[in-house]
Enzyme design. Sequence first.
Site, PDB file in Angstrom:
ATOM      1  N   LYS A 102      -1.093  31.343  71.816  1.00  0.00           N
ATOM      2  CA  LYS A 102      -1.834  32.405  72.505  1.00  0.00           C
ATOM      3  C   LYS A 102      -3.325  32.078  72.529  1.00  0.00           C
ATOM      4  O   LYS A 102      -3.999  32.130  71.509  1.00  0.00           O
ATOM      5  CB  LYS A 102      -1.651  33.762  71.802  1.00  0.00           C
TER       6      LYS A 102
ATOM      7  N   GLU B 276     -22.680  37.469  60.901  1.00  0.00           N
ATOM      8  CA  GLU B 276     -22.510  36.473  61.959  1.00  0.00           C
ATOM      9  C   GLU B 276     -22.865  37.123  63.303  1.00  0.00           C
ATOM     10  O   GLU B 276     -22.294  38.150  63.665  1.00  0.00           O
ATOM     11  CB  GLU B 276     -21.056  36.004  61.987  1.00  0.00           C
TER      12      GLU B 276
ATOM     13  N   CYS C 110     -18.947  28.792  65.271  1.00  0.00           N
ATOM     14  CA  CYS C 110     -18.595  29.334  63.948  1.00  0.00           C
ATOM     15  C   CYS C 110     -19.468  28.729  62.853  1.00  0.00           C
ATOM     16  O   CYS C 110     -19.808  29.390  61.887  1.00  0.00           O
ATOM     17  CB  CYS C 110     -17.133  29.066  63.651  1.00  0.00           C
TER      18      CYS C 110
ATOM     19  N   GLU D   6      -9.033  29.700  60.275  1.00  0.00           N
ATOM     20  CA  GLU D   6     -10.383  29.150  60.513  1.00  0.00           C
ATOM     21  C   GLU D   6     -11.238  30.308  60.988  1.00  0.00           C
ATOM     22  O   GLU D   6     -11.098  30.755  62.137  1.00  0.00           O
ATOM     23  CB  GLU D   6     -10.333  28.054  61.595  1.00  0.00           C
TER      24      GLU D   6
HETATM   25  P1  NAP Z   1     -11.426  37.250  67.484  1.00  0.00           P
HETATM   26  O1  NAP Z   1     -11.840  38.510  68.111  1.00  0.00           O
HETATM   27  O2  NAP Z   1     -11.040  37.242  66.059  1.00  0.00           O
HETATM   28  O3  NAP Z   1     -10.207  36.710  68.386  1.00  0.00           O
HETATM   29  C1  NAP Z   1      -9.611  35.449  68.168  1.00  0.00           C
HETATM   30  C2  NAP Z   1      -8.211  35.456  68.744  1.00  0.00           C
HETATM   31  O4  NAP Z   1      -7.427  36.392  68.014  1.00  0.00           O
HETATM   32  C3  NAP Z   1      -8.136  35.882  70.200  1.00  0.00           C
HETATM   33  O5  NAP Z   1      -7.123  35.130  70.839  1.00  0.00           O
HETATM   34  C4  NAP Z   1      -7.746  37.350  70.097  1.00  0.00           C
HETATM   35  O6  NAP Z   1      -7.075  37.848  71.240  1.00  0.00           O
HETATM   36  C5  NAP Z   1      -6.799  37.303  68.910  1.00  0.00           C
HETATM   37  N1  NAP Z   1      -6.601  38.583  68.223  1.00  0.00           N
HETATM   38  C6  NAP Z   1      -7.390  39.693  68.260  1.00  0.00           C
HETATM   39  N2  NAP Z   1      -6.839  40.677  67.510  1.00  0.00           N
HETATM   40  C7  NAP Z   1      -5.690  40.173  66.990  1.00  0.00           C
HETATM   41  C8  NAP Z   1      -4.671  40.699  66.132  1.00  0.00           C
HETATM   42  N3  NAP Z   1      -4.735  41.942  65.653  1.00  0.00           N
HETATM   43  N4  NAP Z   1      -3.634  39.906  65.800  1.00  0.00           N
HETATM   44  C9  NAP Z   1      -3.563  38.643  66.254  1.00  0.00           C
HETATM   45  N5  NAP Z   1      -4.478  38.084  67.086  1.00  0.00           N
HETATM   46  C10 NAP Z   1      -5.535  38.847  67.435  1.00  0.00           C
HETATM   47  O7  NAP Z   1     -12.528  36.115  67.644  1.00  0.00           O
HETATM   48  P2  NAP Z   1     -13.333  35.681  68.952  1.00  0.00           P
HETATM   49  O8  NAP Z   1     -14.324  36.743  69.274  1.00  0.00           O
HETATM   50  O9  NAP Z   1     -12.371  35.245  69.998  1.00  0.00           O
HETATM   51  O10 NAP Z   1     -14.085  34.363  68.415  1.00  0.00           O
HETATM   52  C11 NAP Z   1     -15.235  34.412  67.640  1.00  0.00           C
HETATM   53  C12 NAP Z   1     -14.912  34.244  66.169  1.00  0.00           C
HETATM   54  O11 NAP Z   1     -14.181  33.038  65.970  1.00  0.00           O
HETATM   55  C13 NAP Z   1     -16.168  34.098  65.327  1.00  0.00           C
HETATM   56  O12 NAP Z   1     -16.063  34.886  64.174  1.00  0.00           O
HETATM   57  C14 NAP Z   1     -16.171  32.614  64.955  1.00  0.00           C
HETATM   58  O13 NAP Z   1     -16.856  32.314  63.774  1.00  0.00           O
HETATM   59  C15 NAP Z   1     -14.719  32.321  64.868  1.00  0.00           C
HETATM   60  N6  NAP Z   1     -14.462  30.884  65.009  1.00  0.00           N
HETATM   61  C16 NAP Z   1     -14.174  30.151  63.883  1.00  0.00           C
HETATM   62  C17 NAP Z   1     -13.970  28.767  63.979  1.00  0.00           C
HETATM   63  C18 NAP Z   1     -13.677  27.923  62.762  1.00  0.00           C
HETATM   64  O14 NAP Z   1     -13.328  26.759  62.923  1.00  0.00           O
HETATM   65  N7  NAP Z   1     -13.823  28.436  61.548  1.00  0.00           N
HETATM   66  C19 NAP Z   1     -14.059  28.145  65.228  1.00  0.00           C
HETATM   67  C20 NAP Z   1     -14.344  28.921  66.342  1.00  0.00           C
HETATM   68  C21 NAP Z   1     -14.546  30.289  66.223  1.00  0.00           C
HETATM   69  P3  NAP Z   1      -7.831  38.515  72.495  1.00  0.00           P
HETATM   70  O15 NAP Z   1      -9.295  38.348  72.291  1.00  0.00           O
HETATM   71  O16 NAP Z   1      -7.291  37.754  73.646  1.00  0.00           O
HETATM   72  O17 NAP Z   1      -7.414  39.949  72.502  1.00  0.00           O
END
Ligand code: NAP
Length: 493
Positions: free
Chosen positions: A178, A387, A287, A253
């Site tokens: 997904k 963050e 991130c 991650e």
């Molecule tokens: P996010 O809101 O946590 O969403 C990430 C993914 O999880 C999306 O596909 C989202 O779906 C899905 N998701 C949301 N709620 C969920 C749930 N209850 N159950 C399962 N999946 C769910 O993060 P983002 O805003 O996309 O990305 C930013 C974050 O990613 C930042 O905190 C960043 O630090 C982190 N990040 C970490 C790394 C690393 O390597 N550590 C790398 C890149 C990014 P939808 O949005 O499609 O609804």
Amino acid sequence: MELKLNYIDGEWKEALGGGKREVINPATGELLAYTTESTENDTIEAIAAAKRSFYKTRQWRDTDGQDRSDMLLKIADIMEKYKDELAKLDTLDNGKPLRESEGDVSDAIHCFRYYAGLITAPSGYTYEVNNGFGKMHSYTVAEPVGVIGQITPWNYPLLMSVWKLAPALAAGNSVVFKPSSNCPLSTVKLFEIFEEAGLPKGCANLVLGSGGSVGHTIAASPDVDMVTFTGSTKVGQSIMSDAVGNLKKIGLELGGKSPNVIFADTDIDSAVEWAMIGTFFNQGQVCSACARIYVQEEIHDEFVEKLVKKAEAMTIGNGLDNPDIGPLVSESQMNKVLGYIEKGKAEGAKLMCGGYRVTDGELAKGYFVRPAVFDNCTQDMTIVKEEIFGPVCSIVTFKTEEEAIAMANDTQYGLAGAIFTNDSARAIRVMKEIRAGIMWINCCEPTFNQAPWGGYKMSGIGRELGVYGLEEYQEIKQVNINLNKGVLGWYEN
Ligand code: NAP
């Protein structure tokens, strides 16, 4: 306008409920495409396809390592053919400058090639053992985990997909994937490439839809053996509790708030340039962004002056025109970042440049924020603690090495960190003290397919990339062979 579909069991399918979602270009606010909006039942269908593929038809699982390697190389070659299209899709969908998207595509292609090589390398251990039952050989065999659920964010749409898919497929697993519904387009293209390469049906399934529905169903399903997730710490926590039902393996991650510690003995111009990369690359939506900058007081004024001058000179515009910085990914992300900037000002940090929405001409239609540098920050400020995931950095001054280490570690996160100094003993000392999974010395941000990626503390569990990244998707079986002839004679009667 094109409707992008799910890919389940080798077929392109519309979601059962018939819903659709808009995909928006953040540089123009215009509609790029629609995606089918999947829900629980579509996800269950995809999980069932992956389960059949792994446990019944077994086509991919039983393909030997050499042939799996050949398939990954074929995928990489086809990606090469479409590399311009893939890069353009990420720029249109995410907003990032084209040269950055091109770099991501190149990294993604090399990631497939890296795991194609690694899966054919020697693996495991053999021991000669004897613990009273006679001489035996004990050896290890790596096996795929089974059905893997994978969920990714929007900041590196193609690259985050490949970091997960390449090792999981290399190991022989079947996957339900997904992508973020914000930026799904390059991942849809990747699955078209899988089809063109002839990857067996059912071993890689794509479900487009929201995290609350598709993502939650994947994480909670008893038929998924492992879930790997990249995204925010908050969602990571909910994935972890969803996964508890069948005690599935997890890989997380998560977010970060990484420190960049700059000592007075460093080359200031070089530190300024790396601090720009560490803060503003990918619009700061990284991130591992090292946007918590600690500067030793002797060089504070010169460092800030040079950083502000460079930040003010950054070109901003549509990613297709290759500016220094593009739009943020969405209107809501832009508003979130602007909210943090307001909070920074209200809490007493000094905004040195930028920090506002750009509305000149065509840019008014997109989600552009001028890069912001905050000075005079303190540890208790929200912009230092949380963050932001946007082009904002906060500068804190320090006097001693001990003080810098204490402030660097004063966070719930532990993803990454950077140190700038010409004193190599100090660099190693400070590197060892900072509690983070990735450290850069006299540089900031680059990642490598060969090196493990992941965080300490609330930045995650497990590692991606490198040898560790493959092992995450493998179970290790211990096998013991009795080398003795005849009866052991343990029970005399
Ligand atoms: P996010 O809101 O946590 O969403 C990430 C993914 O999880 C999306 O596909 C989202 O779906 C899905 N998701 C949301 N709620 C969920 C749930 N209850 N159950 C399962 N999946 C769910 O993060 P983002 O805003 O996309 O990305 C930013 C974050 O990613 C930042 O905190 C960043 O630090 C982190 N990040 C970490 C790394 C690393 O390597 N550590 C790398 C890149 C990014 P939808 O949005 O499609 O609804």
